[in-house]
Design a protein around this motif. Structure first.
Motif, PDB file in Angstrom:
ATOM      1  N   GLY A 116       9.473   4.795  11.633  1.00  0.00           N
ATOM      2  CA  GLY A 116      10.268   5.748  10.883  1.00  0.00           C
ATOM      3  C   GLY A 116       9.722   5.874   9.485  1.00  0.00           C
ATOM      4  O   GLY A 116       8.524   5.676   9.244  1.00  0.00           O
ATOM      5  N   LEU A 117      10.596   6.199   8.538  1.00  0.00           N
ATOM      6  CA  LEU A 117      10.184   6.239   7.148  1.00  0.00           C
ATOM      7  C   LEU A 117       9.839   4.832   6.659  1.00  0.00           C
ATOM      8  O   LEU A 117      10.171   3.846   7.314  1.00  0.00           O
ATOM      9  N   ALA A 118       9.181   4.743   5.516  1.00  0.00           N
ATOM     10  CA  ALA A 118       8.632   3.464   5.062  1.00  0.00           C
ATOM     11  C   ALA A 118       9.690   2.372   4.973  1.00  0.00           C
ATOM     12  O   ALA A 118       9.469   1.237   5.414  1.00  0.00           O
ATOM     13  N   HIS A 119      10.847   2.695   4.399  1.00  0.00           N
ATOM     14  CA  HIS A 119      11.890   1.674   4.277  1.00  0.00           C
ATOM     15  C   HIS A 119      12.327   1.188   5.654  1.00  0.00           C
ATOM     16  O   HIS A 119      12.602   0.006   5.857  1.00  0.00           O
ATOM     17  N   ALA A 154       7.087   9.487  -2.061  1.00  0.00           N
ATOM     18  CA  ALA A 154       8.300   8.669  -2.215  1.00  0.00           C
ATOM     19  C   ALA A 154       8.223   7.411  -1.359  1.00  0.00           C
ATOM     20  O   ALA A 154       8.639   6.327  -1.791  1.00  0.00           O
ATOM     21  N   GLU A 155       7.676   7.522  -0.143  1.00  0.00           N
ATOM     22  CA  GLU A 155       7.538   6.350   0.719  1.00  0.00           C
ATOM     23  C   GLU A 155       6.545   5.359   0.125  1.00  0.00           C
ATOM     24  O   GLU A 155       6.769   4.139   0.169  1.00  0.00           O
ATOM     25  N   SER A 156       5.465   5.873  -0.428  1.00  0.00           N
ATOM     26  CA  SER A 156       4.491   4.972  -1.062  1.00  0.00           C
ATOM     27  C   SER A 156       5.113   4.225  -2.233  1.00  0.00           C
ATOM     28  O   SER A 156       4.833   3.034  -2.446  1.00  0.00           O
ATOM     29  N   ARG A 157       5.983   4.907  -2.973  1.00  0.00           N
ATOM     30  CA  ARG A 157       6.672   4.235  -4.084  1.00  0.00           C
ATOM     31  C   ARG A 157       7.624   3.158  -3.565  1.00  0.00           C
ATOM     32  O   ARG A 157       7.746   2.080  -4.163  1.00  0.00           O
ATOM     33  N   THR A 158       8.302   3.447  -2.462  1.00  0.00           N
ATOM     34  CA  THR A 158       9.191   2.449  -1.859  1.00  0.00           C
ATOM     35  C   THR A 158       8.425   1.187  -1.499  1.00  0.00           C
ATOM     36  O   THR A 158       8.874   0.068  -1.772  1.00  0.00           O
ATOM     37  N   LEU A 159       7.250   1.360  -0.906  1.00  0.00           N
ATOM     38  CA  LEU A 159       6.428   0.205  -0.541  1.00  0.00           C
ATOM     39  C   LEU A 159       5.931  -0.525  -1.783  1.00  0.00           C
ATOM     40  O   LEU A 159       5.952  -1.764  -1.838  1.00  0.00           O
ATOM     41  N   VAL A 171       2.068   4.000  10.618  1.00  0.00           N
ATOM     42  CA  VAL A 171       1.664   2.784  11.330  1.00  0.00           C
ATOM     43  C   VAL A 171       1.096   1.746  10.369  1.00  0.00           C
ATOM     44  O   VAL A 171       1.217   0.534  10.607  1.00  0.00           O
ATOM     45  N   ASP A 172       0.525   2.189   9.242  1.00  0.00           N
ATOM     46  CA  ASP A 172       0.100   1.237   8.216  1.00  0.00           C
ATOM     47  C   ASP A 172       1.311   0.491   7.650  1.00  0.00           C
ATOM     48  O   ASP A 172       1.250  -0.721   7.418  1.00  0.00           O
ATOM     49  N   ALA A 173       2.399   1.230   7.406  1.00  0.00           N
ATOM     50  CA  ALA A 173       3.624   0.604   6.886  1.00  0.00           C
ATOM     51  C   ALA A 173       4.199  -0.376   7.897  1.00  0.00           C
ATOM     52  O   ALA A 173       4.666  -1.464   7.534  1.00  0.00           O
ATOM     53  N   LEU A 174       4.175  -0.015   9.175  1.00  0.00           N
ATOM     54  CA  LEU A 174       4.650  -0.927  10.209  1.00  0.00           C
ATOM     55  C   LEU A 174       3.776  -2.177  10.267  1.00  0.00           C
ATOM     56  O   LEU A 174       4.288  -3.301  10.394  1.00  0.00           O
ATOM     57  N   GLY A 293      15.987  -6.903  -0.327  1.00  0.00           N
ATOM     58  CA  GLY A 293      15.112  -6.217  -1.266  1.00  0.00           C
ATOM     59  C   GLY A 293      14.602  -4.878  -0.790  1.00  0.00           C
ATOM     60  O   GLY A 293      13.799  -4.244  -1.476  1.00  0.00           O
ATOM     61  N   VAL A 294      15.039  -4.432   0.395  1.00  0.00           N
ATOM     62  CA  VAL A 294      14.558  -3.169   0.949  1.00  0.00           C
ATOM     63  C   VAL A 294      15.733  -2.203   1.032  1.00  0.00           C
ATOM     64  O   VAL A 294      16.539  -2.268   1.968  1.00  0.00           O
ATOM     65  N   PRO A 295      15.892  -1.297   0.078  1.00  0.00           N
ATOM     66  CA  PRO A 295      17.050  -0.404   0.076  1.00  0.00           C
ATOM     67  C   PRO A 295      17.005   0.600   1.223  1.00  0.00           C
ATOM     68  O   PRO A 295      15.928   0.966   1.704  1.00  0.00           O
TER      69      PRO A 295
END
Length: 325
Positions: A116-119, A154-159, A171-174, A293-295
């Protein structure tokens, strides 16, 4: 006071005795859904179950589709009065979109984690690691399923906010979430196929954490690469062929609780019916300390209505896929 939840269709593929069909009817014709339709000005549809499902699909498209073809983060959030907000939240709870529950069985062959999304990638891999260590006995593998969708800024900022850098795709985030949650660094096996079209590429990385089942991070190709990126059904089918899913295998699937109804029914259609496996779907438990720590984005009335619509559409597709009685 806890709202009594409407049961989802049974997780075992048993179309002959009608359990799945009966489960579709019970969810669709439940009082909470009837109440929502009435509140938004609709008359309950007449006719057989396929006709009711078609009418609810059309009704929800007119009243509850706030995406209008956009990605979920870009959906419009409607303004509702307090009474409507309360009704929507109560209905969402009753229909299984709110309260996380533990796995139903003590043992599963495979544990699936949906991307899904990064978070969501981080939250779901963390919860899967918790399940693999403390609750579920996994005799096969943990399969983390995603796509080559490019992450948004925005996802990159979340990470970056949680110390994860260098991720380009879902898939990189996963994969990053797996490395953190399962305490691994280097895959023992890595394969895949580059393609001229990004929706046709695929990749597979397998990690072997000590004392736990192997963890495979899989990015599937799209079944319609000229039209769209891979969706959940594509990833599930691609994984099932890779793992050689067998009849009777119980599969535990992890997603966000708000998506449990529609993704459970999609898994029944794409995995349970063709492969004869069982499917149990659970949402991430927000009380897990590792998730602090993961909103997660706010779960609004508009989001709940959108995913109730997703569930209706998934139930309709599932019912249409059942063998004729």
């Amino acid at each position: 006071m806890r709202t009594t939840e409407v049961a989802l269709p049974a997780g075992a593929a048993e179309p002959i005795d009608g359990r799945i069909a009966a489960g579709v009817r019970a969810w669709v014709e439940s009082s909470p859904l009837r109440g929502l339709v009435g509140h938004f000005g609709g008359d309950w549809p007449t006719g057989d179950l396929p006709a009711v499902l078609a009418a609810l699909d059309d009704f929800s498209a007119r009243h509850w589709d706030f995406r209008q073809g956009r990605e979920r983060p870009d959906a419009r959030e409607p303004a509702f009065d307090p009474a409507t907000v309360g009704l929507v939240r109560d209905a969402a709870a009753a229909l299984g979109l709110v309260r996380a529950v533990p796995p139903a069985l003590p043992r599963y062959t495979h544990l699936l984690v949906l991307g899904g999304l990064a978070h969501a990638c981080l939250r779901r891999t963390a919860y899967a690691a918790h399940l693999a260590r403390t609750i579920a006995d996994i005799t096969g593998e943990v399969a983390v399923l995603g796509s080559c969708r490019t992450l948004s800024p925005a996802e990159s900022r979340t990470l970056a906010d949680v110390g994860i850098h260098g991720c380009v795709t879902e898939v990189d985030a996963l994969d990053a979430g797996v490395r953190v949650a399962f305490g691994v660094n280097t895959p023992s096996e890595e394969t895949g196929e580059e393609a001229d079209h990004p929706h046709s590429a695929w990749s597979s990385r397998t990690y072997r954490p000590a004392g736990l089942p192997p963890v495979r991070v899989l990015a599937a190709p799209s079944s319609e690469p000229d039209r769209r990126r891979a969706h959940t059904a594509d990833t599930q089918r691609f994984w099932a062929e890779h793992v050689r899913l067998r009849p009777g295998d119980p599969v535990l699937m992890v997603t966000a609780q708000i998506y449990v109804p529609f993704q459970h029914c999609d898994a029944l259609r794409t995995l349970a019916l063709p492969y004869g496996c069982g499917v149990d779907t659970v949402g991430v438990d927000p009380a897990l300390a590792a998730l602090a720590g993961v909103p997660e984005p706010a779960l609004t009335p508009g989001r709940y209505l959108q995913e109730i619509r997703s569930a209706i559409r998934s139930l309709r597709a599932l019912h249409a896929a059942l063998p004729a009685s």
